[in-house]
Design an enzyme around this catalytic site. Sequence first.
Site, PDB file in Angstrom:
ATOM      1  N   ASP A 274       0.815  -1.216   0.000  1.00 23.19           N
ATOM      2  CA  ASP A 274       0.000   0.000   0.000  1.00 23.19           C
ATOM      3  C   ASP A 274       0.851   1.270   0.000  1.00 23.19           C
ATOM      4  O   ASP A 274       2.039   1.247   0.321  1.00 23.19           O
ATOM      5  CB  ASP A 274      -0.996  -0.019   1.172  1.00 23.19           C
ATOM      6  CG  ASP A 274      -0.327   0.142   2.523  1.00 23.19           C
ATOM      7  OD1 ASP A 274       0.022   1.268   2.881  1.00 23.19           O
ATOM      8  OD2 ASP A 274      -0.153  -0.872   3.225  1.00 23.19           O
ATOM      9  N   LYS A 275       0.225   2.360  -0.364  1.00 23.09           N
ATOM     10  CA  LYS A 275       0.909   3.639  -0.582  1.00 23.09           C
ATOM     11  C   LYS A 275       1.709   4.082   0.637  1.00 23.09           C
ATOM     12  O   LYS A 275       2.801   4.656   0.512  1.00 23.09           O
ATOM     13  CB  LYS A 275      -0.118   4.709  -0.957  1.00 23.09           C
ATOM     14  CG  LYS A 275       0.465   6.061  -1.329  1.00 23.09           C
ATOM     15  CD  LYS A 275      -0.638   7.006  -1.781  1.00 23.09           C
ATOM     16  CE  LYS A 275      -0.070   8.367  -2.184  1.00 23.09           C
ATOM     17  NZ  LYS A 275      -1.134   9.295  -2.650  1.00 23.09           N
TER      18      LYS A 275
END
Length: 230
Positions: free
Chosen positions: A100-101
């Site tokens: 994830d970011k």
Amino acid sequence: MRINKYISETGFCSRRETDRLIAAGRITINGKVCVRGAEVVAEDIVLIDGKEIPQVDRQPVYLALNKPIGIVCTAAQQVEGNIIQYVNYPSRIFAVGRLDKASEGLILLTNDGEIVNKMMRSEHNHEKEYVVTVDKPVTDEFLRMMSQGVEILDVITKPCKVYRHSENVFRIILTQGLNLQIRRMCKALGYRVLKLERIRIMNITLDQLERGQWRHLEKHELGTLLARLN
């Protein structure tokens, strides 16, 4: 041959990415919008966004990237900070899975659609290892509950290995990849993740790869990886 296998073997994108293109109505077969699970034969005309599938350099590419925070694991060019533009490799590649970011660390990229499909099957129990910093001391009870399984997304996570690294840091080895799994597990137990770094995927490690840098997999690494997938 099923459409997602057909397209993945061209090297254009993975099977999962193909499914997303199908859901968006961007693939046609002989002029008709493709549906999931459709099959094609050699004579069929398959188009993506109305265009023929580009001829892709089929020389296999296998990269390891130490992903920085803020980079998004998508091939969608309209997404700012997407991983493909960040790596800027001269031929088409795509990420194996996601990170994830807000997370950092190891992610693999390739043009080999088959390896993506094999690695993403959770029933194969492929290990991924993370180092996680949380907002309060890691207790024995926390480690026990994390390792036994935590209820998130209406399921109980698979048993996993969890070790205390330091007061507020633990290591965890997963064999499944639910959406935001570690963050959700911690939240369910009253903890908040401050930093999450993936340090290993199966036999591939960061191996002193600096943040933001990528490298080709070594021959021995790739050999071991492929052998474990077969």
